[in-house]
Design a protein around this motif. Structure first.
Motif, short mmCIF file in Angstrom:
data_model
loop_
_atom_site.label_atom_id
_atom_site.label_comp_id
_atom_site.label_asym_id
_atom_site.label_seq_id
_atom_site.Cartn_x
_atom_site.Cartn_y
_atom_site.Cartn_z
N CYS A 1 16.67 4.74 -1.18
CA CYS A 1 15.29 4.29 -1.34
C CYS A 1 14.43 5.00 -0.31
N ALA A 2 13.17 5.28 -0.68
CA ALA A 2 12.28 5.99 0.23
C ALA A 2 10.88 5.41 0.14
N ALA A 3 10.11 5.58 1.21
CA ALA A 3 8.73 5.09 1.24
C ALA A 3 7.84 6.02 2.02
N ASP A 4 6.59 6.09 1.63
CA ASP A 4 5.59 6.88 2.32
C ASP A 4 4.21 6.42 1.88
N PRO A 5 3.23 6.50 2.77
CA PRO A 5 1.87 6.11 2.37
C PRO A 5 1.28 7.03 1.28
N ILE A 6 1.77 8.25 1.19
CA ILE A 6 1.21 9.24 0.27
C ILE A 6 2.18 9.49 -0.87
N PHE A 7 1.69 9.43 -2.11
CA PHE A 7 2.54 9.57 -3.29
C PHE A 7 3.25 10.92 -3.31
N LEU A 8 2.53 12.00 -3.05
CA LEU A 8 3.17 13.31 -3.09
C LEU A 8 4.29 13.40 -2.05
N GLY B 1 0.79 -1.22 0.00
CA GLY B 1 0.00 0.00 0.00
C GLY B 1 0.82 1.27 0.00
N ALA B 2 2.14 1.17 -0.02
CA ALA B 2 3.02 2.33 0.09
C ALA B 2 3.48 2.83 -1.27
N SER B 3 3.63 4.14 -1.36
CA SER B 3 4.34 4.72 -2.50
C SER B 3 5.82 4.66 -2.20
N MET B 4 6.61 4.45 -3.25
CA MET B 4 8.04 4.24 -3.08
C MET B 4 8.81 5.17 -4.02
N GLY B 5 10.04 5.45 -3.67
CA GLY B 5 10.81 6.33 -4.52
C GLY B 5 12.30 6.19 -4.34
N TRP B 6 13.02 6.94 -5.17
CA TRP B 6 14.47 7.01 -5.11
C TRP B 6 14.91 8.47 -5.06
N PHE B 7 15.90 8.73 -4.22
CA PHE B 7 16.57 10.01 -4.15
C PHE B 7 18.06 9.76 -4.35
N VAL C 1 6.18 11.07 -0.95
CA VAL C 1 7.36 10.30 -1.30
C VAL C 1 8.24 11.06 -2.28
N THR C 2 7.70 12.09 -2.92
CA THR C 2 8.51 12.88 -3.85
C THR C 2 9.18 14.08 -3.18
N ILE C 3 8.68 14.50 -2.03
CA ILE C 3 9.23 15.71 -1.41
C ILE C 3 9.72 15.51 0.02
N GLY C 4 9.17 14.52 0.73
CA GLY C 4 9.59 14.37 2.11
C GLY C 4 9.10 13.07 2.70
N PRO C 5 9.63 11.95 2.21
CA PRO C 5 9.14 10.65 2.69
C PRO C 5 9.48 10.40 4.16
N ASN C 6 8.67 9.54 4.76
CA ASN C 6 8.87 9.21 6.18
C ASN C 6 9.95 8.17 6.40
N GLN D 1 22.15 11.72 -3.59
CA GLN D 1 22.92 12.81 -3.00
C GLN D 1 24.35 12.73 -3.51
N ALA D 2 24.73 13.73 -4.30
CA ALA D 2 26.09 13.82 -4.82
C ALA D 2 26.98 14.47 -3.78
N PRO D 3 28.29 14.27 -3.87
CA PRO D 3 29.20 14.86 -2.89
C PRO D 3 29.05 16.37 -2.81
N GLY D 4 28.87 16.88 -1.61
CA GLY D 4 28.76 18.31 -1.39
C GLY D 4 27.45 18.92 -1.79
N LYS D 5 26.47 18.08 -2.15
CA LYS D 5 25.17 18.60 -2.59
C LYS D 5 24.05 18.04 -1.72
N GLU D 6 22.87 18.64 -1.86
CA GLU D 6 21.71 18.18 -1.12
C GLU D 6 21.14 16.91 -1.75
N ARG D 7 20.40 16.20 -0.95
CA ARG D 7 19.70 15.02 -1.45
C ARG D 7 18.53 15.49 -2.31
N VAL D 8 18.38 14.89 -3.49
CA VAL D 8 17.34 15.33 -4.42
C VAL D 8 16.53 14.14 -4.92
N PHE D 9 15.33 14.42 -5.33
CA PHE D 9 14.40 13.43 -5.84
C PHE D 9 14.84 12.89 -7.20
#
Length: 122
Positions: free
Chosen positions: A96-103, A31-37, A105-110, A39-47
């Motif tokens: 890898c990231a997961a969240d019950p809500i699709f949106l 039932g979970a939405s899943m995603g990938w982020f 999981v793209t911006i701030g997964p739990n 993080q390159a060296p010296g940069k922020e983690r991105v979707f």
């Protein structure tokens, strides 16, 4: 709680391919939405990419469209990221990231995995 474990990272030459896997355990995965982020060296983690619980809603960051494919296998509680035509700028730690809500999981997964290193270099 959801536990996520990534695998499949490594060193690859430019233009090559890798497939990342993320195995989930704990709470219901199907039932979970899943995603990938990443993080390159010296940069922020991105979707990078996301897929909803049924697999019929998929979203990619612009720079990976046409090269990366996200998919899921609920029978194995696993998602995948097939990465083709890799470029040096794809070098990063992939999470890898997961969240019950699709949106979410793209911006701030739990839930997050520990990450796997992908290095694109000749």
């Amino acid at each position: 709680q959801v536990q996520l474990v990534e695998s499949g990272g490594g060193l690859v030459q430019p233009g090559g391919s890798l497939r990342l896997s993320c195995a989930a355990s704990g709470r219901t995965f199907s039932g979970a939405s899943m995603g990938w982020f990443r993080q390159a060296p010296g940069k922020e983690r991105v979707f990078v990419a996301a897929i909803n619980w049924s697999g019929d809603r998929i979203y990619y960051e612009d720079s990976v469209k046409g090269r990366f494919t996200i998919s899921r296998n609920d029978a194995k509680d696993t998602i995948y990221l097939q990465m083709n035509d890799l470029k040096r700028e794809d070098t990063a730690v992939y999470y890898c990231a997961a969240d019950p809500i699709f949106l979410s999981v793209t911006i701030g997964p739990n839930y997050w995995g520990q990450g796997t290193q992908v290095t694109v270099s000749s």
